[in-house]
Design a protein around this motif. Sequence first.
Motif, short mmCIF file in Angstrom:
data_model
loop_
_atom_site.label_atom_id
_atom_site.label_comp_id
_atom_site.label_asym_id
_atom_site.label_seq_id
_atom_site.Cartn_x
_atom_site.Cartn_y
_atom_site.Cartn_z
N UNK A 243 0.82 -1.21 0.00
CA UNK A 243 0.00 0.00 0.00
C UNK A 243 0.86 1.27 0.00
N UNK A 244 2.17 1.09 -0.16
CA UNK A 244 3.06 2.24 -0.18
C UNK A 244 3.44 2.61 -1.62
N UNK A 245 3.74 3.89 -1.82
CA UNK A 245 4.16 4.36 -3.13
C UNK A 245 5.43 5.18 -2.97
N UNK A 246 6.28 5.14 -3.97
CA UNK A 246 7.58 5.81 -3.91
C UNK A 246 7.46 7.24 -4.44
N UNK A 247 7.89 8.19 -3.62
CA UNK A 247 7.90 9.60 -4.05
C UNK A 247 9.28 10.19 -3.81
N UNK A 248 9.61 11.22 -4.58
CA UNK A 248 10.92 11.87 -4.49
C UNK A 248 10.74 13.36 -4.27
N UNK A 249 11.66 13.96 -3.55
CA UNK A 249 11.60 15.40 -3.29
C UNK A 249 12.56 16.13 -4.21
N UNK A 250 12.07 17.18 -4.84
CA UNK A 250 12.90 17.98 -5.73
C UNK A 250 13.94 18.76 -4.93
N UNK A 251 15.09 19.05 -5.53
CA UNK A 251 16.10 19.85 -4.83
C UNK A 251 15.50 21.18 -4.36
N UNK A 253 16.45 24.26 -4.45
CA UNK A 253 16.53 25.38 -5.36
C UNK A 253 16.02 24.97 -6.74
N UNK A 254 15.63 25.95 -7.52
CA UNK A 254 15.16 25.66 -8.86
C UNK A 254 13.66 25.50 -8.93
N UNK A 255 13.19 25.13 -10.10
CA UNK A 255 11.76 25.02 -10.35
C UNK A 255 11.10 24.01 -9.42
N UNK A 256 10.01 24.41 -8.76
CA UNK A 256 9.24 23.56 -7.85
C UNK A 256 10.11 23.01 -6.72
N UNK A 257 11.11 23.78 -6.33
CA UNK A 257 12.05 23.34 -5.31
C UNK A 257 11.38 22.97 -4.00
N UNK A 258 11.78 21.81 -3.45
CA UNK A 258 11.27 21.35 -2.17
C UNK A 258 9.97 20.57 -2.24
N UNK A 259 9.31 20.56 -3.39
CA UNK A 259 8.06 19.80 -3.52
C UNK A 259 8.37 18.32 -3.78
N UNK A 260 7.36 17.50 -3.47
CA UNK A 260 7.47 16.07 -3.73
C UNK A 260 6.80 15.73 -5.05
N UNK A 261 7.23 14.65 -5.67
CA UNK A 261 6.69 14.26 -6.97
C UNK A 261 6.83 12.77 -7.17
N UNK A 262 6.13 12.28 -8.17
CA UNK A 262 6.31 10.90 -8.59
C UNK A 262 7.51 10.91 -9.54
N UNK A 263 8.53 10.10 -9.27
CA UNK A 263 9.81 10.24 -9.97
C UNK A 263 9.71 9.98 -11.46
N UNK A 264 10.57 10.67 -12.19
CA UNK A 264 10.62 10.58 -13.65
C UNK A 264 11.43 11.73 -14.19
N UNK A 325 19.69 11.91 -7.59
CA UNK A 325 19.43 13.14 -8.35
C UNK A 325 18.27 13.94 -7.78
N UNK A 326 17.99 13.74 -6.49
CA UNK A 326 16.90 14.47 -5.83
C UNK A 326 17.30 14.74 -4.39
N UNK A 327 16.46 15.45 -3.65
CA UNK A 327 16.80 15.80 -2.27
C UNK A 327 16.50 14.68 -1.29
N UNK A 328 15.44 13.91 -1.57
CA UNK A 328 15.04 12.84 -0.65
C UNK A 328 14.13 11.88 -1.41
N UNK A 329 13.97 10.68 -0.88
CA UNK A 329 13.08 9.69 -1.47
C UNK A 329 12.45 8.90 -0.33
N UNK A 330 11.13 8.62 -0.46
CA UNK A 330 10.43 7.93 0.62
C UNK A 330 9.37 6.99 0.07
#
Length: 360
Positions: A243-251, A253-264, A325-330
Motif C-alpha cells: 500500500x506504499x508508493x515511492x515519491x521523491x523530493x525535488x532539490x 533550489x530551482x523550479x518547484x524546489x522542495x516539492x514532492x513528486x512521482x519520480x521521472x 538526483x533528488x533531495x530525498x526519497x520515501x
Amino acid sequence: MDIPNPELVEALLRWYAANRRDLPWRRQRDPYAIWVAEVMLQQTRVETAISYYERFLTRFPNVHELAAAPLEEVLKAWEGLGYYARARHLHRAARLLVEKYGGEFPQTFKEWRRLPGVGPYIAAAVLSIAFGQDLPAIDGNAIRVLARLAAMEEDPRRPAGRQRLQTLAEQLLPSGRAGDFNQALMDLGATLCTPKAPRCSECPIQMFCAAFRQGKPEAFPVRTPRRRLPHYDVTAGIIQDGDRVLIAQRPPQGMLGGLWEFPGGKVEPGEGLEDCLKRELQEELGIEVKVEEPVMTIRHTYTHMRITLHVFRCRWIGGTPQPIGCADVRWVPIAELERYPFPNTDRKIVERLRRESHEA
C-alpha cells in the motif's frame, strides 16, 4: 506624455471610497498580513488567493511563526497556488526578518528590496499601504489603467515603457494618500478597466483617458508579441510496494524546489517514453523498473514552457531507492500522501491513487 489634471486623482479617490473591494488584508494595517497578501497576489487571482490567505494567516499568524516553521509545512500550506518560489522566498525572508530585525519590519524601500522575493512593486505596496509612505505601487491592473490614460505607445514590459509609467504614477501620486491611490488603481483595473470589454461608461476618470478619446482602450497597453512557449514530454512512474508508493523530493533550489513528486523526468530527443522513465529512475534513484501500463496523461502550462506528463505504473525489480538526483526519497502509504506538498500535476496522480484505494 501629458499628465492629467489633479481632478483625476480626486475623482479616482472618491470612486474608491465608495466602491473599494472588501478584501481581508484591507481590514488591517499589519505589514506582515499585507506582505503575505501581496506575495500571494503575484500570478494569482484575488478570488483564488482569499481562501489560501486566510488559511495561511491562521497557520502562520505572524512573521515569527512563519520563520519557525519547516519549509515543507509552508509549501504544503501553499499547495495548489503554484509559483512555489514565492513560498520559498517568503519563508527565507521571514527568517531573515527575525534574525536581522528581531521580527520588526524595515521601513525603507532599499531594505525591503534586499529581502528574498521582494521586487519594486511589493516593497512599494507594503510601504505605502502599511506605513503610509508616498510610493507608487504599479501592479498589472495599475499598468493597464495608466497606459490607457496616456495612450502610451511603449510596451510597459520594456525598460522605456516601465520608466514612463513610473514617471506618470509619481506625478499623479497624492501626498499622504499613496496607499489609497495605489489600491484605487488596482481596483479600477480589476473591476472596470479590464483587459477585454472595459466598462468605460462607468469609469470615474473616463474624461481624462486618452485611450477612450481615441476610441480604442483595448489597444493599450501595447504588447510586443511573445515567442511561442516550448513544449516538452515528461514521464512519471507510480511505483508501489503493497500500500506504499515511492515519491521523491525535488532539490530545494530551482523550479518547484522542495516539492514532492512521482519520480521521472524529461524525454530526450529520439527517446521513447518507457526508455526515458527507466533511465530517469536509474539516474535519480538508482533503481530498475519494468514499465507497465499507462495510467494518465496530464497537460500543464508554466510561464516559460508547456509539458505533457505521461504517467505509467511501474514494477520495482532491482536496486535500493536512494536520493542520487533528488533531495530525498520515501515510501509513503497512499493514505498519507496528503501530508506532502505536491505540484498541481502530481496532485492529480495523488487523487487518482486515493480513488483507486477507496474502490479496492
